[in-house]
Write an enzyme that holds these catalytic residues in place. Structure first.
Site, PDB file in Angstrom:
ATOM      1  CG  LEU A 130      -1.819   1.224   1.414  1.00 20.21           C
ATOM      2  CD1 LEU A 130      -2.791   1.405   0.250  1.00 20.21           C
ATOM      3  CD2 LEU A 130      -2.589   1.114   2.731  1.00 20.21           C
ATOM      4  CB  SER A 131       3.383   2.532   2.403  1.00 18.17           C
ATOM      5  OG  SER A 131       2.551   2.525   3.532  1.00 18.17           O
ATOM      6  CD1 TRP A 162      10.087   2.532   4.501  1.00 17.24           C
ATOM      7  CD2 TRP A 162       8.555   3.854   3.565  1.00 17.24           C
ATOM      8  NE1 TRP A 162      10.662   3.766   4.324  1.00 17.24           N
ATOM      9  CE2 TRP A 162       9.739   4.604   3.752  1.00 17.24           C
ATOM     10  CE3 TRP A 162       7.445   4.481   2.999  1.00 17.24           C
ATOM     11  CZ2 TRP A 162       9.846   5.933   3.380  1.00 17.24           C
ATOM     12  CZ3 TRP A 162       7.562   5.806   2.635  1.00 17.24           C
ATOM     13  CH2 TRP A 162       8.740   6.515   2.822  1.00 17.24           C
ATOM     14  NE  ARG A 271      22.388  -5.154  39.395  1.00 13.35           N
ATOM     15  CZ  ARG A 271      23.665  -4.974  39.701  1.00 13.35           C
ATOM     16  NH1 ARG A 271      24.299  -5.875  40.439  1.00 13.35           N
ATOM     17  NH2 ARG A 271      24.331  -3.933  39.259  1.00 13.35           N
ATOM     18  CD  GLN A 282       7.856   4.863  48.051  1.00 15.34           C
ATOM     19  OE1 GLN A 282       8.275   6.014  47.929  1.00 15.34           O
ATOM     20  NE2 GLN A 282       7.019   4.486  49.016  1.00 15.34           N
ATOM     21  CD  GLU A 370      -0.938  -3.530  10.182  1.00 20.17           C
ATOM     22  OE1 GLU A 370      -2.110  -3.585  10.580  1.00 20.17           O
ATOM     23  OE2 GLU A 370      -0.165  -4.501  10.183  1.00 20.17           O
ATOM     24  N   GLY A 371      -0.680   2.657  10.295  1.00 14.80           N
ATOM     25  CA  GLY A 371      -1.275   3.868  10.841  1.00 14.80           C
ATOM     26  C   GLY A 371      -0.480   4.357  12.040  1.00 14.80           C
ATOM     27  CB  SER A 373       0.884   7.223  17.645  1.00 13.38           C
ATOM     28  OG  SER A 373       1.441   5.989  18.058  1.00 13.38           O
ATOM     29  CD  GLU A 374       2.254  10.944  15.567  1.00 10.16           C
ATOM     30  OE1 GLU A 374       3.038  11.147  16.521  1.00 10.16           O
ATOM     31  OE2 GLU A 374       2.338   9.921  14.842  1.00 10.16           O
TER      32      GLU A 374
END
Length: 406
Positions: A130-131, A162, A271, A282, A370-371, A373-374
């Site tokens: 696709l790309s 890609w 460790r 903590q 596949e898209g 994050s934006e």
């Protein structure tokens, strides 16, 4: 153990998949060459019946113990389980699904009979093309042209970039522009065998260890019997495929996050530093608690999105939004968890060959392909505002990703 209600058969299947990945798939993955298709690994996925599960319908006989077939939730459970123990096996499986799902869902009987059996057996490698260099997140801006050639044919000219499994795949699901100036409505999906005259490619050296390449189409001839779905309706083929696989990209990310979390629990419990165990500090304990909480939240959103897809189908209300949310939170969470795990392990996690060094390279790409994050945030916002008022928008909406892999 997740709070999401999984039946005992599904839980047992996940444990079985983790064991198979560790015992039979990881040794093959370790023998593979980064950036190249690992055909012995793909063949083993077929031998184990895992590729079959990508294409069986829900309720079909032999679709997996207690899994009810290869619904979206079962796909997520499989990808999460494999990713936990062998990311290379998970990716090889996912790429077979992404590349061949359009054939399974939209192909003609002849196309399905020719290509799906060898894909399911692990003997043919599929790819989703696709790309392009200038059309990644804005998939409607595709520039690969399909010029008419005779009464029932076209010539494909242009580039793809890609593309996972390129240039070594045996066939490609290719999206090309058949109607200039028509945006998403002028794209057609074609099944293009790798040996077509005029089709060449080259590998790309990427951060991710799985194979990615570029393709060049120099007047590649395709005919009516190569069309997947309907002419000028290929964008629907692309989006239904991506909406099916996006939650399972999140499952891949959750599997990596859980693997990093478990490694961190073991490390910090053993460790010794500053006169005691790391887990007794903590700051460390709170960090681990945050990692675990985010991983569980991401897992639940992935499962919920997949269950909604199984219940309502690809055109169900809110399916695109749920898929986008699941991919967004899971991939961003996995990046956070793996990074935190590296920090808590210290310099040893940066050594080549360490589990976390491997995960650190693997975890970055899913936030883009596949898209990105934006793009997911754009899809989510568009869906949310669309539910308030039916006012049309003239602004283009990104819908795909820079690297359409799994």
């Amino acid at each position: 153990m997740t709070a999401f209600s999984l039946d005992p058969a599904r839980t047992a299947r996940c444990a079985e998949l983790r064991a198979l990945a560790a015992e039979r798939l990881r040794p093959l993955a370790e023998k593979g060459e980064p950036g190249r298709v690992n055909r012995p690994l793909v063949a083993e996925l077929g031998q184990l019946g895992l590729l079959d599960a990508l294409f069986e319908e829900r309720g079909e006989a032999g679709a997996g113990a207690g899994a009810g077939g290869s619904g979206a939730l079962d796909l997520c459970l499989m990808r999460e389980s494999l990713a936990y123990a062998c990311t290379e096996a998970e990716t090889a499986l996912a790429l077979q699904g992404l590349g061949a799902h359009p054939v399974h869902a939209h192909g003609t009987r002849a196309q399905r009979e020719r290509w799906l059996p060898p894909v399911r057996a692990g003997q043919a490698v599929a790819a989703f093309a696709l790309s392009e260099p200038g059309a990644g997140s804005d998939a409607a801006a595709l520039g690969l042209t399909a010029e008419p050639d005779g009464p029932d044919g076209w010539r494909l000219t242009g580039e793809k970039c890609w593309i996972s499994n390129a240039p070594e795949a045996d066939f490609y699901t290719v999206f090309a522009r058949t109607a200039p100036g028509a945006g998403a409505r002028g794209v057609t999906a074609f099944l293009v065998p790798a040996d077509r005259a005029g089709l060449t490619g080259a590998p790309l050296d990427m951060l991710s260890p799985h194979p990615i390449g570029a393709l060049d189409f120099d007047g590649v001839r395709v005919g009516g019997d190569d069309v997947l779905g309907e002419v000028d309706r290929g964008f629907r083929v692309a989006m239904t495929t991506l909406n099916r696989f996006r939650p399972s990209v999140g499952a891949f990310a959750v599997g990596m996050a859980q693997s990093a979390l478990d490694a961190t629990l073991a490390h910090t419990a053993e460790r010794t530093a500053f006169g005691g165990k790391l887990k007794d500090l903590q700051a460390v304990a709170h960090q681990v608690a945050e990692m675990a909480t985010r991983t569980e939240a991401a897992r639940l959103m992935v499962y919920a999105a997949a269950a909604a897809y199984d219940r309502e189908g690809p055109r169900g209300e809110g399916i695109a939004r749920r898929a986008a949310m699941a991919k967004l939170i899971a991939t961003e969470t996995a990046q956070y968890v793996v990074d935190a795990a590296v920090q808590l392990h210290g310099a040893r996690a940066l050594r080549r060959g360490h589990l976390l060094e491997h995960l650190y390279r693997e975890v970055r790409a899913p936030r883009i392909y596949e898209g990105a994050s934006e793009v997911q945030r754009t899809v989510i916002a568009k869906e949310l505002y669309a539910s308030l008022a039916p006012a049309p928008s003239s602004a283009p909406t990104p819908t795909s990703g820079e690297e359409p892999s799994a």
